[in-house]
Scaffold this motif. Structure first.
Motif, PDB file in Angstrom:
ATOM      1  N   PRO A 130      -7.532  16.036  26.820  1.00 38.55           N
ATOM      2  CA  PRO A 130      -7.746  16.500  25.442  1.00 38.55           C
ATOM      3  C   PRO A 130      -7.307  15.486  24.405  1.00 38.55           C
ATOM      4  O   PRO A 130      -7.759  15.537  23.261  1.00 38.55           O
ATOM      5  CB  PRO A 130      -6.911  17.786  25.365  1.00 38.55           C
ATOM      6  CG  PRO A 130      -5.908  17.672  26.463  1.00 38.55           C
ATOM      7  CD  PRO A 130      -6.576  16.894  27.556  1.00 38.55           C
ATOM      8  N   SER A 131      -6.433  14.578  24.784  1.00 38.99           N
ATOM      9  CA  SER A 131      -5.778  13.595  23.922  1.00 38.99           C
ATOM     10  C   SER A 131      -4.782  14.298  23.011  1.00 38.99           C
ATOM     11  O   SER A 131      -4.871  15.508  22.775  1.00 38.99           O
ATOM     12  CB  SER A 131      -6.758  12.723  23.144  1.00 38.99           C
ATOM     13  OG  SER A 131      -7.179  13.313  21.948  1.00 38.99           O
ATOM     14  N   TYR A 132      -3.857  13.523  22.469  1.00 35.85           N
ATOM     15  CA  TYR A 132      -2.800  14.125  21.666  1.00 35.85           C
ATOM     16  C   TYR A 132      -3.211  14.541  20.254  1.00 35.85           C
ATOM     17  O   TYR A 132      -2.801  15.601  19.775  1.00 35.85           O
ATOM     18  CB  TYR A 132      -1.587  13.192  21.598  1.00 35.85           C
ATOM     19  CG  TYR A 132      -0.619  13.404  22.734  1.00 35.85           C
ATOM     20  CD1 TYR A 132       0.263  14.481  22.728  1.00 35.85           C
ATOM     21  CD2 TYR A 132      -0.585  12.552  23.824  1.00 35.85           C
ATOM     22  CE1 TYR A 132       1.151  14.688  23.772  1.00 35.85           C
ATOM     23  CE2 TYR A 132       0.291  12.748  24.876  1.00 35.85           C
ATOM     24  CZ  TYR A 132       1.164  13.818  24.838  1.00 35.85           C
ATOM     25  OH  TYR A 132       2.033  14.026  25.877  1.00 35.85           O
ATOM     26  N   PRO A 133      -4.000  13.757  19.510  1.00 38.82           N
ATOM     27  CA  PRO A 133      -4.251  14.140  18.113  1.00 38.82           C
ATOM     28  C   PRO A 133      -4.810  15.544  17.909  1.00 38.82           C
ATOM     29  O   PRO A 133      -4.348  16.242  16.992  1.00 38.82           O
ATOM     30  CB  PRO A 133      -5.211  13.049  17.630  1.00 38.82           C
ATOM     31  CG  PRO A 133      -4.799  11.850  18.415  1.00 38.82           C
ATOM     32  CD  PRO A 133      -4.482  12.388  19.782  1.00 38.82           C
ATOM     33  N   PRO A 134      -5.783  16.035  18.725  1.00 42.95           N
ATOM     34  CA  PRO A 134      -6.212  17.423  18.498  1.00 42.95           C
ATOM     35  C   PRO A 134      -5.077  18.431  18.676  1.00 42.95           C
ATOM     36  O   PRO A 134      -4.989  19.413  17.926  1.00 42.95           O
ATOM     37  CB  PRO A 134      -7.302  17.634  19.567  1.00 42.95           C
ATOM     38  CG  PRO A 134      -7.786  16.266  19.888  1.00 42.95           C
ATOM     39  CD  PRO A 134      -6.588  15.384  19.774  1.00 42.95           C
ATOM     40  N   LEU A 135      -4.209  18.165  19.641  1.00 43.84           N
ATOM     41  CA  LEU A 135      -3.094  19.073  19.890  1.00 43.84           C
ATOM     42  C   LEU A 135      -2.031  18.930  18.806  1.00 43.84           C
ATOM     43  O   LEU A 135      -1.442  19.928  18.362  1.00 43.84           O
ATOM     44  CB  LEU A 135      -2.505  18.814  21.274  1.00 43.84           C
ATOM     45  CG  LEU A 135      -3.500  18.843  22.444  1.00 43.84           C
ATOM     46  CD1 LEU A 135      -2.772  18.661  23.773  1.00 43.84           C
ATOM     47  CD2 LEU A 135      -4.315  20.128  22.454  1.00 43.84           C
ATOM     48  N   ASP A 136      -1.768  17.693  18.365  1.00 42.73           N
ATOM     49  CA  ASP A 136      -0.824  17.479  17.260  1.00 42.73           C
ATOM     50  C   ASP A 136      -1.252  18.257  16.020  1.00 42.73           C
ATOM     51  O   ASP A 136      -0.438  18.919  15.357  1.00 42.73           O
ATOM     52  CB  ASP A 136      -0.756  15.991  16.894  1.00 42.73           C
ATOM     53  CG  ASP A 136      -0.144  15.126  17.980  1.00 42.73           C
ATOM     54  OD1 ASP A 136       0.614  15.650  18.816  1.00 42.73           O
ATOM     55  OD2 ASP A 136      -0.444  13.914  17.988  1.00 42.73           O
ATOM     56  N   LEU A 137      -2.543  18.155  15.699  1.00 42.05           N
ATOM     57  CA  LEU A 137      -3.044  18.826  14.492  1.00 42.05           C
ATOM     58  C   LEU A 137      -3.021  20.338  14.639  1.00 42.05           C
ATOM     59  O   LEU A 137      -2.617  21.055  13.713  1.00 42.05           O
ATOM     60  CB  LEU A 137      -4.456  18.338  14.172  1.00 42.05           C
ATOM     61  CG  LEU A 137      -4.596  16.876  13.735  1.00 42.05           C
ATOM     62  CD1 LEU A 137      -6.057  16.534  13.485  1.00 42.05           C
ATOM     63  CD2 LEU A 137      -3.772  16.588  12.486  1.00 42.05           C
ATOM     64  N   ALA A 138      -3.461  20.834  15.800  1.00 37.89           N
ATOM     65  CA  ALA A 138      -3.439  22.282  16.012  1.00 37.89           C
ATOM     66  C   ALA A 138      -2.020  22.820  15.965  1.00 37.89           C
ATOM     67  O   ALA A 138      -1.774  23.922  15.458  1.00 37.89           O
ATOM     68  CB  ALA A 138      -4.100  22.629  17.341  1.00 37.89           C
TER      69      ALA A 138
END
Length: 458
Positions: free
Chosen positions: A371-379
């Motif tokens: 998923p990579s980190y940026p989508p999870l960081d933002l969510a």
């Protein structure tokens, strides 16, 4: 390194791996230089601003031994130079990575440092950070550990262990002739090339390979991929995989031995670091694009086209939205003819988290199963995110219902952005989705099953 080598290294650092690769080809020809061994990776996976081929060492048109051409081509995984010392009074965990420099502290490198620190504490061991391309910074390591509230039980050790060039001396006193190792030592490697460098130098059973991407996908079918697959197929080392999604993909795609000598964890996003920030009253909404043109798998040009279309078609109304490009080596681009977005580069860990907490909608592409980190960081910070589907990465709603996955074509991506804009504006639904996030917030809990397995296996 002579003056030509220094000039090349400065060019590479300023312009990035892709431009350096073109320079290598121009100077040496594809027959010698070939394809660059690494695509530039960090920040979301691994720190890999790796030292390129030393042009000065093999340029000039003179006949070159085949062994030296091969060695220059695969310079970054020359074996660690080691020597054995008597067993220490306490065990040691050595983290082998390329860099913990300012530009490398996001995502995967931070994860590696957190895992190594927690394993060291669990084993009552010393933590040593071994870097290959840049002298390690004690303050950078302390910044990550402090941000996540981790206190080491023993004093941290730092060691710079670059690959040795034949006929050249190291230019810094920080590097010595070798790396001391002892019998009660565990090594955590962070990429296939750091694993390749470690395997000839230490007992295989002492290696834990922290795998945070299907690294085969960094390359076309060629020398690099062959070398990568050789390491991934190693039966003697242990693997720790970042996310169940990536683990399932790897097992299904030929790495079935991971069911025997591998395990996985889900990342955590502590609420003290990742949370919604106070917005400017009456200000525009903020759109985040993860912009890394030198990282092919982040689909920079595909994303630019989608954003430009979204602006032209009024999906992103520039009277209501500010556009921020966040990443590295971002060109001075305009959208809709004349709109100049804000470029955000060189953010440290805390500044990145601060920015994430101000975002309303993000477009973060990753053409791999992770998923990579940026989508999870933002969510984790309250934003809505559009990302792409790939292989078994079809639905990320188990992390957050504010993450929208789209097929990788322009129309599907535009439709996903339309849905993202609507969800970002629907404050009630967006907040309800945020409150129901399935993202973990405690690294200790995330790592606990891993730490139990690794400490029991000693």
């Amino acid at each position: 390194m002579n003056e030509r080598g220094r000039r090349f290294l400065a060019f590479w650092k300023e312009h990035g791996t892709a431009a350096a690769a073109r320079l290598i080809r121009a100077k040496l020809g594809d027959a010698i230089a070939g394809r660059p061994i690494f695509n530039e990776l960090a920040p979301d996976n691994i720190a890999v601003d790796t030292t390129p081929v030393d042009v000065a060492a093999i340029a000039g048109g003179q006949p070159t031994p085949a062994s030296e051409i091969v060695r220059a081509r695969f310079f970054a995984f020359q074996p660690l130079e080691t020597y054995v010392i008597p067993k220490a009074s306490i065990p040691r965990v050595s983290l082998v990575t390329d860099s913990i420099g300012d530009g490398s502290l996001f995502g995967g490198v931070g994860t590696a440092l957190l895992l190594a620190a927690q394993l060291a504490n669990r084993m009552n061991a010393t933590l040593r950070i071994v870097t290959r391309t840049e002298v390690p910074s004690a303050s950078n390591a302390a910044q990550i550990l402090r941000a996540y509230g981790i206190q080491l039980r023993h004093e941290i050790q730092l060691k710079f262990s670059p690959a040795a060039r034949e006929g050249s001396a190291c230019e810094t006193d920080t590097a010595t002739a070798g790396l001391d190792i002892h019998s009660d030592e565990t090594f955590i490697t962070t990429s296939w090339w750091t694993t390749a460098a470690t395997l000839p130098s230490v007992p295989h059973a002492s290696i834990i390979y922290l795998l945070q991407e299907d690294e085969r996908m960094f390359y076309p079918f060629g020398d690099d991929r062959v070398q990568c697959e050789r390491i991934l197929n190693n039966q003697d080392i242990r693997f720790v995989v970042n996310t169940r999604l990536l683990y399932d993909h790897l097992v299904a795609d030929g790495l079935s031995h991971l069911k025997r000598n591998g395990t996985w964890f889900e990342p955590a996003f502590p609420k003290a670091l990742f949370h919604e920030r106070q917005r400017e009253p009456g200000g525009k909404k903020r759109f985040f694009f993860y912009a890394r043109p030198n990282n092919e798998r982040n689909l920079f040009h595909f994303g630019l086209n989608v954003i430009n279309r979204a602006v032209d078609e009024g999906i992103l109304d520039l009277n209501q939205w500010d556009i921020l490009l966040v990443g590295k080596y971002i060109p001075n681009v305009t959208f809709g003819g004349s709109y100049i977005p804000q470029r955000c580069e060189g953010l440290d860990w805390e500044a990145y988290a601060e920015l994430a907490g101000t975002i309303d909608l993000g477009l973060c592409l990753m053409y791999t199963p992770h998923p990579s980190y940026p989508p999870l960081d933002l969510a984790a910070s309250g934003a809505v995110v559009v990302t792409n589907k790939f292989a078994n990465k079809q639905d990320l709603s188990s992390y957050s219902r504010n993450i929208i996955c789209a097929e990788l074509n322009t129309d599907a991506s535009l439709n996903a952005l339309r849905a993202g804009v609507a969800l970002a504006d629907d404050k009630e639904t967006r907040a309800r989705n945020f409150a129901a996030n399935g993202l973990g917030s405690d690294w200790t809990q995330s790592f606990e099953p891993i730490l139990q397995l690794l400490s029991m296996a000693r």
